[in-house]
Design a protein around this motif. Structure first.
Motif, PDB file in Angstrom:
ATOM      1  N   LEU A 110       0.825  -1.207   0.000  1.00 46.90           N
ATOM      2  CA  LEU A 110       0.000   0.000   0.000  1.00 46.90           C
ATOM      3  C   LEU A 110       0.860   1.259   0.000  1.00 46.90           C
ATOM      4  O   LEU A 110       0.356   2.365   0.188  1.00 46.90           O
ATOM      5  CB  LEU A 110      -0.933   0.000   1.214  1.00 46.90           C
ATOM      6  N   ASN A 111       2.177   1.062  -0.214  1.00 44.34           N
ATOM      7  CA  ASN A 111       3.130   2.167  -0.279  1.00 44.34           C
ATOM      8  C   ASN A 111       3.197   2.946   1.040  1.00 44.34           C
ATOM      9  O   ASN A 111       3.314   4.160   1.064  1.00 44.34           O
ATOM     10  CB  ASN A 111       2.796   3.138  -1.427  1.00 44.34           C
ATOM     11  N   ARG A 112       3.117   2.211   2.134  1.00 48.70           N
ATOM     12  CA  ARG A 112       3.311   2.795   3.457  1.00 48.70           C
ATOM     13  C   ARG A 112       4.505   2.116   4.120  1.00 48.70           C
ATOM     14  O   ARG A 112       4.990   1.081   3.660  1.00 48.70           O
ATOM     15  CB  ARG A 112       2.055   2.619   4.319  1.00 48.70           C
ATOM     16  N   ASP A 113       4.982   2.713   5.193  1.00 47.38           N
ATOM     17  CA  ASP A 113       6.190   2.231   5.851  1.00 47.38           C
ATOM     18  C   ASP A 113       5.847   1.271   6.984  1.00 47.38           C
ATOM     19  O   ASP A 113       5.310   1.697   8.015  1.00 47.38           O
ATOM     20  CB  ASP A 113       6.974   3.423   6.397  1.00 47.38           C
ATOM     21  N   PRO A 114       6.138  -0.020   6.844  1.00 45.46           N
ATOM     22  CA  PRO A 114       5.827  -0.980   7.907  1.00 45.46           C
ATOM     23  C   PRO A 114       6.679  -0.800   9.159  1.00 45.46           C
ATOM     24  O   PRO A 114       6.428  -1.434  10.175  1.00 45.46           O
ATOM     25  CB  PRO A 114       6.102  -2.341   7.248  1.00 45.46           C
ATOM     26  N   ARG A 115       7.666   0.085   9.094  1.00 46.77           N
ATOM     27  CA  ARG A 115       8.469   0.368  10.290  1.00 46.77           C
ATOM     28  C   ARG A 115       7.804   1.398  11.181  1.00 46.77           C
ATOM     29  O   ARG A 115       8.299   1.695  12.274  1.00 46.77           O
ATOM     30  CB  ARG A 115       9.861   0.855   9.875  1.00 46.77           C
ATOM     31  N   ASN A 116       6.684   1.921  10.735  1.00 52.87           N
ATOM     32  CA  ASN A 116       5.964   2.905  11.552  1.00 52.87           C
ATOM     33  C   ASN A 116       4.470   2.810  11.253  1.00 52.87           C
ATOM     34  O   ASN A 116       3.916   3.603  10.501  1.00 52.87           O
ATOM     35  CB  ASN A 116       6.479   4.316  11.281  1.00 52.87           C
ATOM     36  N   VAL A 117       3.827   1.838  11.849  1.00 50.07           N
ATOM     37  CA  VAL A 117       2.373   1.671  11.727  1.00 50.07           C
ATOM     38  C   VAL A 117       1.781   1.945  13.088  1.00 50.07           C
ATOM     39  O   VAL A 117       1.971   1.166  14.026  1.00 50.07           O
ATOM     40  CB  VAL A 117       1.999   0.252  11.251  1.00 50.07           C
ATOM     41  N   SER A 118       1.141   3.087  13.220  1.00 47.15           N
ATOM     42  CA  SER A 118       0.634   3.539  14.524  1.00 47.15           C
ATOM     43  C   SER A 118       1.753   3.588  15.562  1.00 47.15           C
ATOM     44  O   SER A 118       1.534   3.350  16.753  1.00 47.15           O
ATOM     45  CB  SER A 118      -0.504   2.633  15.017  1.00 47.15           C
ATOM     46  N   GLY A 119       2.959   3.899  15.095  1.00 47.92           N
ATOM     47  CA  GLY A 119       4.095   4.024  16.001  1.00 47.92           C
ATOM     48  C   GLY A 119       4.830   2.729  16.268  1.00 47.92           C
ATOM     49  O   GLY A 119       5.784   2.716  17.059  1.00 47.92           O
ATOM     50  N   TYR A 120       4.441   1.641  15.615  1.00 45.60           N
ATOM     51  CA  TYR A 120       5.077   0.339  15.849  1.00 45.60           C
ATOM     52  C   TYR A 120       5.883  -0.101  14.627  1.00 45.60           C
ATOM     53  O   TYR A 120       5.431   0.036  13.489  1.00 45.60           O
ATOM     54  CB  TYR A 120       4.021  -0.718  16.184  1.00 45.60           C
ATOM     55  N   ASP A 121       7.076  -0.643  14.877  1.00 41.06           N
ATOM     56  CA  ASP A 121       7.973  -1.122  13.820  1.00 41.06           C
ATOM     57  C   ASP A 121       7.722  -2.608  13.595  1.00 41.06           C
ATOM     58  O   ASP A 121       8.218  -3.463  14.342  1.00 41.06           O
ATOM     59  CB  ASP A 121       9.427  -0.881  14.238  1.00 41.06           C
ATOM     60  N   LEU A 122       6.963  -2.925  12.562  1.00 44.79           N
ATOM     61  CA  LEU A 122       6.611  -4.316  12.290  1.00 44.79           C
ATOM     62  C   LEU A 122       7.809  -5.126  11.817  1.00 44.79           C
ATOM     63  O   LEU A 122       7.876  -6.338  12.048  1.00 44.79           O
ATOM     64  CB  LEU A 122       5.493  -4.382  11.247  1.00 44.79           C
ATOM     65  N   ILE A 123       8.752  -4.483  11.141  1.00 45.87           N
ATOM     66  CA  ILE A 123       9.938  -5.193  10.664  1.00 45.87           C
ATOM     67  C   ILE A 123      10.804  -5.625  11.842  1.00 45.87           C
ATOM     68  O   ILE A 123      11.269  -6.771  11.910  1.00 45.87           O
ATOM     69  CB  ILE A 123      10.755  -4.312   9.703  1.00 45.87           C
ATOM     70  N   GLU A 124      11.015  -4.720  12.790  1.00 42.92           N
ATOM     71  CA  GLU A 124      11.796  -5.064  13.983  1.00 42.92           C
ATOM     72  C   GLU A 124      11.096  -6.148  14.795  1.00 42.92           C
ATOM     73  O   GLU A 124      11.749  -7.015  15.387  1.00 42.92           O
ATOM     74  CB  GLU A 124      12.002  -3.811  14.835  1.00 42.92           C
ATOM     75  N   LYS A 125       9.761  -6.114  14.782  1.00 43.76           N
ATOM     76  CA  LYS A 125       8.990  -7.143  15.494  1.00 43.76           C
ATOM     77  C   LYS A 125       9.209  -8.523  14.872  1.00 43.76           C
ATOM     78  O   LYS A 125       9.022  -9.547  15.533  1.00 43.76           O
ATOM     79  CB  LYS A 125       7.501  -6.805  15.445  1.00 43.76           C
ATOM     80  N   ILE A 126       9.583  -8.542  13.613  1.00 44.70           N
ATOM     81  CA  ILE A 126       9.850  -9.820  12.942  1.00 44.70           C
ATOM     82  C   ILE A 126      11.260 -10.312  13.268  1.00 44.70           C
ATOM     83  O   ILE A 126      11.454 -11.426  13.750  1.00 44.70           O
ATOM     84  CB  ILE A 126       9.677  -9.682  11.410  1.00 44.70           C
ATOM     85  N   TYR A 127      12.270  -9.488  13.002  1.00 46.41           N
ATOM     86  CA  TYR A 127      13.639  -9.990  13.135  1.00 46.41           C
ATOM     87  C   TYR A 127      14.130 -10.089  14.576  1.00 46.41           C
ATOM     88  O   TYR A 127      15.156 -10.709  14.844  1.00 46.41           O
ATOM     89  CB  TYR A 127      14.623  -9.204  12.267  1.00 46.41           C
ATOM     90  N   ASN A 128      13.410  -9.502  15.524  1.00 45.95           N
ATOM     91  CA  ASN A 128      13.790  -9.632  16.931  1.00 45.95           C
ATOM     92  C   ASN A 128      12.710 -10.364  17.723  1.00 45.95           C
ATOM     93  O   ASN A 128      12.444 -10.043  18.875  1.00 45.95           O
ATOM     94  CB  ASN A 128      14.045  -8.259  17.556  1.00 45.95           C
ATOM     95  N   ASN A 129      12.110 -11.366  17.109  1.00 45.43           N
ATOM     96  CA  ASN A 129      10.978 -12.049  17.729  1.00 45.43           C
ATOM     97  C   ASN A 129      11.400 -13.350  18.405  1.00 45.43           C
ATOM     98  O   ASN A 129      12.005 -14.223  17.781  1.00 45.43           O
ATOM     99  CB  ASN A 129       9.910 -12.339  16.672  1.00 45.43           C
ATOM    100  N   ASP A 130      11.056 -13.465  19.683  1.00 47.02           N
ATOM    101  CA  ASP A 130      11.394 -14.678  20.435  1.00 47.02           C
ATOM    102  C   ASP A 130      10.500 -15.858  20.069  1.00 47.02           C
ATOM    103  O   ASP A 130      10.816 -17.005  20.413  1.00 47.02           O
ATOM    104  CB  ASP A 130      11.265 -14.418  21.944  1.00 47.02           C
ATOM    105  N   ASN A 131       9.374 -15.594  19.390  1.00 46.79           N
ATOM    106  CA  ASN A 131       8.431 -16.651  19.031  1.00 46.79           C
ATOM    107  C   ASN A 131       8.574 -17.101  17.581  1.00 46.79           C
ATOM    108  O   ASN A 131       7.635 -17.624  16.994  1.00 46.79           O
ATOM    109  CB  ASN A 131       6.989 -16.171  19.262  1.00 46.79           C
ATOM    110  N   MET A 132       9.762 -16.913  17.011  1.00 51.11           N
ATOM    111  CA  MET A 132       9.952 -17.170  15.583  1.00 51.11           C
ATOM    112  C   MET A 132       9.530 -18.582  15.193  1.00 51.11           C
ATOM    113  O   MET A 132       8.911 -18.785  14.140  1.00 51.11           O
ATOM    114  CB  MET A 132      11.413 -16.942  15.205  1.00 51.11           C
ATOM    115  N   THR A 133       9.857 -19.578  15.997  1.00 57.07           N
ATOM    116  CA  THR A 133       9.577 -20.965  15.623  1.00 57.07           C
ATOM    117  C   THR A 133       8.326 -21.511  16.308  1.00 57.07           C
ATOM    118  O   THR A 133       8.094 -22.721  16.287  1.00 57.07           O
ATOM    119  CB  THR A 133      10.777 -21.864  15.950  1.00 57.07           C
ATOM    120  N   LEU A 134       7.523 -20.630  16.893  1.00 58.92           N
ATOM    121  CA  LEU A 134       6.292 -21.063  17.558  1.00 58.92           C
ATOM    122  C   LEU A 134       5.368 -21.783  16.589  1.00 58.92           C
ATOM    123  O   LEU A 134       4.666 -22.730  16.966  1.00 58.92           O
ATOM    124  CB  LEU A 134       5.574 -19.847  18.157  1.00 58.92           C
TER     125      LEU A 134
END
Length: 505
Positions: A110-134
């Motif tokens: 949608l040509n928006r920045d996933p690093r700032n969606v309502s103030g949250y960085d979705l990309i960082e939430k992916i690469y620093n996620n403790d539940n990666m293999t959940l």
């Protein structure tokens, strides 16, 4: 010898077989010719109509947004606003990696920045996620797809850099070429197709290329004569859709490649799940449902893009995007000690470390033993040892840091706190860091180094402390080394920049 009657029968039978073969060839050619871009486009339009009519109140799902954008359909602004409200309501927290992945991908298309969606960085939430293999293999697969789709650089100290995600996925492949949900279980059609999608961006990697070849052969062998796949006693449309997406990602035409053309083919079989309302069913004859329909939409959009010579289905970022790739400075740089600020900015410049989300470095945060092992491996440009034999009972092969810790162990950089335990989540101390660097860099001991709190250091650490201080890798404060103090991110940044710049000289 044949008599005339027998000869006539043989000739008649031969002619009949020839005519049947010719008919089959013409029938297949006619079927192939009938599945052109126009028919694909009509099917896409019908699915979009079905989606809008059945989601008037609930809005569009992330995969519907991705599929529609891939099909060249504009999405009204209100649907991005819906995504923002959803993320805000969840306070940026989702239990599943796939939730973060599909959100990031839909925001990106949608040509928006996933690093700032309502103030949250979705990309960082992916690469620093403790539940990666959940979610088993599913998590790393879609994490890697999302990171590649969004195209942002990942910090070297990330919990799950792309190299680790790729390595994890490759290690899950079974001997039959398929991929399971959980390591050691039976191979799954859908998971194998999804794994191919993730690996398709890494075909220049010999290991990934070999894995792809085996996975494609697995799918070909599992395909039924009618063009579909039977799993758990049923033939589902989703397995077909995922395979179409996978093959087009590799540049393979699912309608023409001989490995996937049996009595039927993937495209015509997928159409057999189309219902009168334009949607697609999970099982033939059942009612349309959103999941089957949105996956069929993505698959058909992928195939049409393939026919049109366009890029990978998920590479849909707008070339006119205006948001910056990275901010120049960390917003919390003033929270760092003055002596560390220059080094922190250099870690970003050199690509050695990056922030912890929201453009913050968190300089006072402590670093664990596992995190520091990972940082050392990347700094020294070593290869992870993901397939090494397990040595420590608390460093499991499925942990994100396994390959890093085992590489440091193989190189003689680290040992455990005991013979059996490494204690990866304990914070690393300054004397432990000194020992790791002395071993990693083979630093000579400088005997005339003196510091006031030498009695507080462990005897096994004293030579290493003298080596790193004498070689100006780590320095103390007014003659005090503080050997038992935990290492913070600003301390680590300072030390690794010194080592990096020494290597660049």
């Amino acid at each position: 010898m044949y008599n005339k009657s027998q000869a006539k029968k043989v000739i008649a039978l031969t002619l009949a077989v020839f005519l049947v073969c010719q008919f089959c060839c013409y029938a297949f050619a006619a079927e192939e010719a009938s599945i052109g871009q126009e028919k694909i486009s009509d099917a896409i339009d019908e699915i979009v109509k079905y989606i809008y009519e059945n989601n008037k109140d609930s809005g569009l799902t992330e995969w519907q947004i991705i599929g529609m954008r891939a099909a060249g359909i504009e999405i009204p602004e209100k649907y991005y606003e819906n995504l923002e409200e959803y993320v805000k309501a969840q306070e940026g927290y989702f239990r599943k990696i796939t939730d973060y992945a599909k959100l990031a991908m839909s925001v990106r298309v949608l040509n928006r920045d996933p690093r700032n969606v309502s103030g949250y960085d979705l990309i960082e939430k992916i690469y620093n996620n403790d539940n990666m293999t959940l979610q088993g293999t599913n998590g790393p697969i879609f994490a890697l797809i999302a990171i590649d789709v969004c195209g942002y650089s990942i910090p070297n100290d990330a919990l799950w850099p792309k190299e680790r995600l790729l390595g994890y996925i490759l290690n899950q492949q079974n001997d039959d070429g398929g991929f399971p949900l959980v390591y050691g279980e039976s191979s799954d059609i859908d998971l194998t197709a999804m794994a191919i999608q993730a690996l398709s961006r890494y075909q220049e990697n010999p290991e990934a290329e070999g894995a792809i070849e085996k996975a494609v052969e697995f799918l070909s062998q599992k395909q039924s004569a009618d063009g579909g796949f039977t799993s758990w006693g049923d033939t589902s449309s989703e397995s077909i859709s995922q395979t179409i997406i996978a093959l087009t990602a590799l540049g393979i035409d699912p309608l023409k490649d001989s490995r996937f053309v049996k009595d039927g083919n993937l495209i015509s079989k997928l159409f057999s799940f189309r219902e009168v309302d334009g949607g697609y069913s999970h099982i033939e004859g059942e009612r349309s449902n959103d999941m089957a329909s949105e996956q069929a939409l993505v698959a058909l959009a992928a195939y049409r893009r393939f026919l049109e010579g366009k890029s990978w289905i998920y590479l849909l970022k707008n070339e006119k995007e205006t948001f910056p790739d990275d901010n120049t400075y960390f917003s919390d740089i003033n929270n760092a000690s003055k002596w560390a600020r220059e080094y922190i900015e250099k870690t970003k410049k050199y690509g050695l470390m990056e922030g912890k989300g929201h453009n913050q470095f968190e300089p006072k945060q402590n670093i664990t033993r596992a995190e520091f092992a990972a940082l050392l491996v990347r700094l020294l440009k070593l290869e992870e040892s993901n397939k090494a034999q397990q040595v420590f009972t608390d460093v499991k092969p499925d942990s994100w840091y396994y390959g890093y810790v085992m590489k440091c162990y193989e190189e003689g950089i680290i040992t455990g706190k005991t013979e059996e335990k490494f204690v990866p989540n304990d914070y690393i101390t300054r004397e432990q860091m000194a020992v790791m660097f002395q071993r990693a860099l083979s630093l000579e001991i400088v005997e005339d180094v003196i510091f006031k709190d030498i009695q507080e250091a462990s005897q096994w650490a004293v030579p290493a402390i003298k080596a790193v201080v004498g070689n100006r890798i780590i320095v103390g404060d007014n003659g005090v080394f503080s050997p038992k103090q935990n290492v913070t991110r600003e301390m680590a940044a300072t030390v690794i920049v010194r080592v990096f710049e020494r290597g660049e000289e």
